[in-house]
Scaffold this motif. Structure first.
Motif, PDB file in Angstrom:
ATOM      1  N   UNK A  21      61.734  31.754  40.875  1.00 16.97           N
ATOM      2  CA  UNK A  21      60.445  31.825  41.548  1.00 16.97           C
ATOM      3  C   UNK A  21      60.676  30.535  42.458  1.00 16.97           C
ATOM      4  N   UNK A  22      61.285  29.671  42.358  1.00 14.07           N
ATOM      5  CA  UNK A  22      61.675  28.379  43.227  1.00 14.07           C
ATOM      6  C   UNK A  22      62.372  28.852  44.506  1.00 14.07           C
ATOM      7  N   UNK A  23      63.217  29.744  44.094  1.00 11.01           N
ATOM      8  CA  UNK A  23      64.066  30.303  45.443  1.00 11.01           C
ATOM      9  C   UNK A  23      63.234  31.118  46.286  1.00 11.01           C
ATOM     10  N   UNK A  24      62.284  31.973  45.675  1.00  4.38           N
ATOM     11  CA  UNK A  24      61.648  32.871  46.389  1.00  4.38           C
ATOM     12  C   UNK A  24      60.584  31.829  47.101  1.00  4.38           C
ATOM     13  N   UNK A  25      59.933  30.899  46.490  1.00  5.59           N
ATOM     14  CA  UNK A  25      58.910  30.056  47.475  1.00  5.59           C
ATOM     15  C   UNK A  25      59.745  29.358  48.477  1.00  5.59           C
ATOM     16  N   UNK A  26      61.087  28.956  48.111  1.00  8.65           N
ATOM     17  CA  UNK A  26      61.753  28.536  49.420  1.00  8.65           C
ATOM     18  C   UNK A  26      62.191  29.472  50.521  1.00  8.65           C
ATOM     19  N   UNK A  27      62.282  30.867  50.356  1.00  8.54           N
ATOM     20  CA  UNK A  27      62.292  31.798  51.090  1.00  8.54           C
ATOM     21  C   UNK A  27      60.967  31.934  51.993  1.00  8.54           C
ATOM     22  N   UNK A  28      59.827  31.677  51.327  1.00  6.54           N
ATOM     23  CA  UNK A  28      58.672  31.891  52.196  1.00  6.54           C
ATOM     24  C   UNK A  28      58.133  30.358  52.663  1.00  6.54           C
ATOM     25  N   UNK A  31      49.905  27.356  38.845  1.00  5.87           N
ATOM     26  CA  UNK A  31      50.503  26.795  40.053  1.00  5.87           C
ATOM     27  C   UNK A  31      51.108  27.957  40.890  1.00  5.87           C
ATOM     28  N   UNK A  32      51.374  27.538  42.073  1.00  8.46           N
ATOM     29  CA  UNK A  32      52.176  28.473  42.913  1.00  8.46           C
ATOM     30  C   UNK A  32      53.299  29.137  42.129  1.00  8.46           C
ATOM     31  N   UNK A  33      54.025  27.893  41.801  1.00 11.05           N
ATOM     32  CA  UNK A  33      55.278  28.280  41.001  1.00 11.05           C
ATOM     33  C   UNK A  33      54.955  29.287  39.685  1.00 11.05           C
ATOM     34  N   UNK A  34      53.973  28.946  39.031  1.00 13.71           N
ATOM     35  CA  UNK A  34      53.695  29.805  37.767  1.00 13.71           C
ATOM     36  C   UNK A  34      53.147  31.340  38.187  1.00 13.71           C
ATOM     37  N   UNK A  35      52.518  31.198  39.307  1.00 14.83           N
ATOM     38  CA  UNK A  35      51.929  32.744  39.780  1.00 14.83           C
ATOM     39  C   UNK A  35      53.386  33.646  40.278  1.00 14.83           C
ATOM     40  N   UNK A  36      54.418  32.879  40.728  1.00 12.49           N
ATOM     41  CA  UNK A  36      55.559  33.529  41.004  1.00 12.49           C
ATOM     42  C   UNK A  36      56.430  34.020  40.001  1.00 12.49           C
ATOM     43  N   UNK A  37      56.536  33.037  38.931  1.00  8.75           N
ATOM     44  CA  UNK A  37      57.035  33.380  37.782  1.00  8.75           C
ATOM     45  C   UNK A  37      56.438  34.442  36.818  1.00  8.75           C
ATOM     46  N   UNK A  38      55.204  34.689  36.929  1.00 11.93           N
ATOM     47  CA  UNK A  38      54.440  35.587  36.193  1.00 11.93           C
ATOM     48  C   UNK A  38      55.094  36.857  35.862  1.00 11.93           C
ATOM     49  N   UNK A  39      55.355  37.513  37.008  1.00 13.00           N
ATOM     50  CA  UNK A  39      55.880  39.030  36.715  1.00 13.00           C
ATOM     51  C   UNK A  39      57.269  39.150  36.008  1.00 13.00           C
ATOM     52  N   UNK A  70      52.481  33.007  48.740  1.00 10.78           N
ATOM     53  CA  UNK A  70      53.004  32.903  47.430  1.00 10.78           C
ATOM     54  C   UNK A  70      52.702  34.198  46.852  1.00 10.78           C
ATOM     55  N   UNK A  71      51.757  35.039  47.377  1.00  9.62           N
ATOM     56  CA  UNK A  71      51.498  36.225  46.845  1.00  9.62           C
ATOM     57  C   UNK A  71      52.766  37.203  47.438  1.00  9.62           C
ATOM     58  N   UNK A  72      53.422  36.929  48.619  1.00 21.96           N
ATOM     59  CA  UNK A  72      54.550  37.729  49.033  1.00 21.96           C
ATOM     60  C   UNK A  72      55.662  37.183  47.986  1.00 21.96           C
ATOM     61  N   UNK A  73      55.861  36.015  47.711  1.00 23.34           N
ATOM     62  CA  UNK A  73      56.759  35.655  46.915  1.00 23.34           C
ATOM     63  C   UNK A  73      56.838  36.341  45.589  1.00 23.34           C
ATOM     64  N   UNK A  74      55.469  36.358  44.968  1.00 21.16           N
ATOM     65  CA  UNK A  74      55.249  36.982  43.848  1.00 21.16           C
ATOM     66  C   UNK A  74      55.774  38.440  43.812  1.00 21.16           C
ATOM     67  N   UNK A  75      55.292  39.201  44.878  1.00 18.14           N
ATOM     68  CA  UNK A  75      55.462  40.377  45.065  1.00 18.14           C
ATOM     69  C   UNK A  75      56.961  40.677  44.983  1.00 18.14           C
ATOM     70  N   UNK A  76      57.939  40.078  45.791  1.00 17.55           N
ATOM     71  CA  UNK A  76      59.247  40.230  45.900  1.00 17.55           C
ATOM     72  C   UNK A  76      59.963  39.860  44.810  1.00 17.55           C
ATOM     73  N   UNK A  77      59.659  38.649  43.908  1.00 17.79           N
ATOM     74  CA  UNK A  77      60.418  38.141  42.804  1.00 17.79           C
ATOM     75  C   UNK A  77      61.471  39.114  42.102  1.00 17.79           C
ATOM     76  N   UNK A  78      60.668  40.060  41.802  1.00 21.10           N
ATOM     77  CA  UNK A  78      61.528  41.045  40.961  1.00 21.10           C
ATOM     78  C   UNK A  78      62.184  42.160  41.683  1.00 21.10           C
TER      79      UNK A  78
END
Length: 226
Positions: free
Chosen positions: A128-135, A105-113, A156-164
């Motif tokens: 990850x939820x916080x970053x999905x909210x940001x975007x 899912x979108x959430x799981x993709x952002x959690x991955x890194x 979603x890709x942006x959130x994943x890139x910035x989450x860490x």
């Protein structure tokens, strides 16, 4: 600008590949520095070496000549695993093709890194939820990529890139496959997140408007800086 303030230092780097017709030189003797927190666009015609240069700067490939320092570490002195560890610690990526995992899912993709860096699942889920909210995608957290629009997938890709909270973000044609409205939304997010995190932003683009938003442009022509 002193050495300690640079995220990236390229010193006389070159790249050639072996072909059936002999050696093909893609990049010639490039030297430049990119400061921490700076935004830089790599521009030039198709075939000028932009994506090759981005791959070298990120340590995804190694130069045939010269040296690259990423966060003060010489990439030439690291093996593939060492470069991967360095990317995991300091680097985020945004690709034109999104590179989302379809079965997550979108959430799981952002959690991955975050999970790959050793963070516990519960903590990773919150971040990850916080970053999905940001975007602006908190309501789409449990949707799979195939049910999201192109613009939503790129967010979603942006959130994943910035989450860490990477020190450096590399983006390769981040708006290339998006319509104008979605592309503009992604551009605004890129620079907003860049400012909030003081992350160095290095992007490859054919879009003059996107390049103009950056503090500086590196223009390639025939594999040389002009």
């Amino acid at each position: 600008m002193n050495k300690q303030s640079n995220s990236i230092v390229a010193d006389q780097i070159g790249k050639l590949v072996n072909t059936a017709d002999g050696d093909l030189v893609i990049l010639h003797d490039l030297s430049f520095q990119i400061g921490q927190g700076e935004s830089v666009a790599i521009v030039g015609a198709s075939g000028s070496g932009k994506s090759t240069l981005l791959s070298l700067l990120a340590g995804l490939d190694v130069p045939s000549a010269g040296h690259i320092q990423l966060m003060e570490q010489n990439l030439n002195q690291l093996d593939e695993d060492g470069r991967a560890r360095l990317r995991g610690e300091f680097v985020g990526f945004v690709f034109q093709s999104f590179q989302l995992l379809r079965h997550l899912t979108a959430l799981e993709n952002v959690m991955l890194p975050l999970e790959m860096s050793g963070m516990g699942q519960a903590q990773a889920r919150i971040a990850a939820r916080q970053w999905l909210e940001k975007v602006g995608l908190d309501t789409r957290a449990n949707h799979f990529p195939k049910t999201l629009s192109g613009g939503e997938q790129q967010r979603v890709a942006l959130a994943r890139a910035f989450v860490n909270k990477p020190a450096i973000l590399f983006a390769d044609e981040p708006t290339g496959s998006l319509d104008e409205v979605s592309g503009n939304r992604v551009i605004e997010l890129l620079f907003e997140l860049n400012r909030e995190n003081s992350s160095t932003l290095v992007l490859v683009t054919h879009d003059p408007a996107l390049a103009a938003r950056c503090q500086r442009q590196l223009t390639l022509q025939g594999g040389r800086l002009v």
